[in-house]
Design a protein around this motif. Structure first.
Motif, short mmCIF file in Angstrom:
data_model
loop_
_atom_site.label_atom_id
_atom_site.label_comp_id
_atom_site.label_asym_id
_atom_site.label_seq_id
_atom_site.Cartn_x
_atom_site.Cartn_y
_atom_site.Cartn_z
N ASP A 288 1.59 -1.17 0.10
CA ASP A 288 0.05 -0.16 -0.27
C ASP A 288 0.86 0.78 0.15
O ASP A 288 0.49 2.05 -1.00
N LEU A 289 1.95 1.62 0.98
CA LEU A 289 3.10 2.51 1.08
C LEU A 289 3.81 2.80 -0.14
O LEU A 289 4.25 3.59 -0.64
N ALA A 290 4.19 1.69 -0.72
CA ALA A 290 5.64 1.83 -1.38
C ALA A 290 5.27 0.46 -2.30
O ALA A 290 6.30 0.00 -2.57
N PRO A 291 3.98 0.39 -2.78
CA PRO A 291 4.41 -0.69 -4.42
C PRO A 291 5.38 -1.42 -4.92
O PRO A 291 5.95 -2.22 -5.30
N GLY A 292 6.45 0.65 -5.59
CA GLY A 292 7.35 0.12 -6.37
C GLY A 292 8.33 -1.04 -5.44
O GLY A 292 9.26 -1.84 -5.76
N LEU A 293 8.09 -0.92 -4.31
CA LEU A 293 9.41 -2.06 -3.70
C LEU A 293 8.94 -3.30 -2.94
O LEU A 293 9.54 -4.02 -2.88
N ALA A 294 7.87 -2.85 -3.06
CA ALA A 294 7.30 -4.46 -2.78
C ALA A 294 7.47 -5.46 -3.29
O ALA A 294 7.40 -6.56 -3.43
N ALA A 295 7.32 -5.26 -4.99
CA ALA A 295 7.74 -6.44 -5.97
C ALA A 295 9.37 -7.07 -6.07
O ALA A 295 10.19 -6.50 -5.27
N ARG A 296 9.25 -8.80 -6.46
CA ARG A 296 10.03 -8.99 -6.16
C ARG A 296 10.57 -10.43 -6.92
O ARG A 296 9.23 -10.89 -7.66
N PRO A 297 11.77 -10.83 -7.28
CA PRO A 297 11.82 -11.84 -8.23
C PRO A 297 11.21 -13.19 -8.08
O PRO A 297 10.65 -13.35 -7.14
N ASP A 298 11.97 -14.14 -9.04
CA ASP A 298 10.41 -15.51 -8.96
C ASP A 298 11.42 -15.85 -8.13
O ASP A 298 12.85 -15.59 -8.02
N ALA A 299 10.03 -16.64 -7.50
CA ALA A 299 10.59 -16.94 -6.51
C ALA A 299 11.40 -18.67 -6.78
O ALA A 299 11.82 -19.12 -5.85
N ASP A 300 11.22 -19.23 -8.20
CA ASP A 300 11.60 -20.69 -8.72
C ASP A 300 13.51 -19.80 -8.73
O ASP A 300 14.51 -20.69 -9.09
N SER A 301 13.70 -18.91 -8.63
CA SER A 301 15.28 -18.50 -9.36
C SER A 301 16.26 -19.57 -8.08
O SER A 301 17.71 -19.42 -8.74
N ARG A 302 16.30 -19.71 -6.80
CA ARG A 302 17.14 -19.58 -5.47
C ARG A 302 18.46 -19.56 -6.20
O ARG A 302 19.51 -19.51 -7.00
N PRO A 303 18.08 -18.37 -5.62
CA PRO A 303 19.73 -16.67 -5.54
C PRO A 303 20.04 -18.09 -4.71
O PRO A 303 20.58 -18.06 -3.90
N SER A 304 21.64 -17.51 -4.94
CA SER A 304 23.29 -17.94 -4.85
C SER A 304 23.24 -17.55 -3.92
O SER A 304 24.16 -17.86 -2.71
N ASP A 305 23.48 -17.07 -2.78
CA ASP A 305 23.94 -16.12 -1.79
C ASP A 305 21.83 -16.52 -0.42
O ASP A 305 21.88 -15.65 0.78
N LEU A 306 21.38 -17.33 -1.24
CA LEU A 306 20.36 -18.04 0.02
C LEU A 306 20.58 -19.15 0.33
O LEU A 306 21.22 -20.09 -0.38
N ARG A 307 21.76 -19.69 1.61
CA ARG A 307 21.96 -20.34 1.43
C ARG A 307 20.94 -21.50 2.22
O ARG A 307 20.81 -22.24 3.40
#
Length: 311
Positions: A288-307
């Motif tokens: 509601d307050l900052a929709p531009g900040l609420a967006a997130r990448p695809d959950a299936d990406s398995r980022p390298s810095d997520l341990r």
């Protein structure tokens, strides 16, 4: 000394006092995300299962769970089960290094929480190292550290190849982190994720961000024994100025459940579910307050810095 002189003194040592409109942080996690969601006090596989179930029901994406009772309070089978669940769901599983001053025979940590995470004596430090080795051997790739000396030793063990280079070392809220120089010291010792003190205004957290490259962990609802603040309306500004941020959801008006076990299994699971609900509230407000900040990448990406655990 005049105010302007104090500001100049801080700037001279490379840690300027931020004033006026806070600058936006251009840093992100490896996948471009500005924030992730962490559910703390996930005290075993049954609580983890409840958290994952509640997250699916509410459509809340969880990136990391952290546990506070410690490696020593989990059986090998329980750790393996948590590792498998984390690997399957793409969720980082962060386990506390068990031995700590608050549970030891000494009296200081019982009189003040400031010494609660301390490893009293070299034997306790060695026990913490053993906890780390055991957790890593069972597939865990993220540890929660409550003592500066333990952090330094584990950081050296990573450098020497005794512990995996990808192992995340997250500082506990029991290690005070209230200013930028302290955050920089923790990072130099090996911290990859910094749990800031729970009572800091956004400006102070932005200053820590300016001094470090590590992720910043911020309680936006704080357990009562750590201050009890509820600051959902700060989430947007925290993400804007301090990204990459782990947004952490505690629960006020709830008992301390460490060390956890079967005797309070239902309570621990219900608290886990309520933390997910709190995350939904914070995310709704952020959208509601900052929709531009609420967006997130695809959950299936398995980022390298997520341990995520290795199984």
């Amino acid at each position: 000394m005049e105010h302007t002189a104090l500001l100049a003194l801080a700037d001279r040592f490379g840690h300027p006092v931020l004033d006026g409109t806070l600058p936006a942080s251009a840093a992100t996690f490896s996948d471009g995300a500005r924030f992730r969601i962490e559910i703390p006090s996930c005290e075993g596989p049954d609580v983890f299962a409840a958290v994952l179930d509640e997250a699916e029901t509410r459509g809340v994406r969880i990136d990391r769970v952290s546990q506070g009772s410690g490696v020593m309070m989990l059986t090998d089978a329980e750790i393996r089960r948590m590792a498998a669940m984390g690997a399957g769901a793409g969720v980082e599983v962060n386990l506390f290094i068990g031995p700590r001053g608050a549970w030891d025979i000494g009296g200081q940590a019982k009189a003040t929480s400031a010494a609660g995470g301390a490893a009293r004596g070299n034997a306790t430090l060695a026990a913490c190292v053993n906890e780390a080795l055991r957790a890593v051997d069972l597939g865990i790739r993220s540890l929660l550290v409550g003592d500066v000396g333990v952090l330094e030793v584990l950081g050296r063990m990573k450098e020497d190849g005794v512990l995996p280079a990808e192992l995340a070392l997250k500082t506990s809220v029991l290690m005070p982190l209230a200013n930028a120089p302290t955050g920089a010291v923790y990072e130099r010792l090996g911290a990859t994720s910094l749990n800031v003190s729970t009572d800091l205004p956004v400006r102070d957290i932005a200053e820590i961000r300016a001094a470090t490259a590590a992720a910043v962990d911020v309680y936006v609802e704080v357990p009562d024994d750590q201050g009890g603040a509820v600051r959902f309306y700060d989430v947007a500004e925290l993400i804007r100025t301090a990204a990459p941020v782990y947004v952490k959801l505690g629960v006020r008006n709830a008992p301390n459940i460490y060390p956890s076990g079967r005797h309070i299994a239902g309570l621990a699971a219900d608290l886990g579910r309520e933390r997910v609900r709190r995350a939904e509230l914070a995310l709704t407000l952020l959208a509601d307050l900052a929709p531009g900040l609420a967006a997130r990448p695809d959950a299936d990406s398995r980022p390298s810095d997520l341990r995520v655990p290795v199984v």
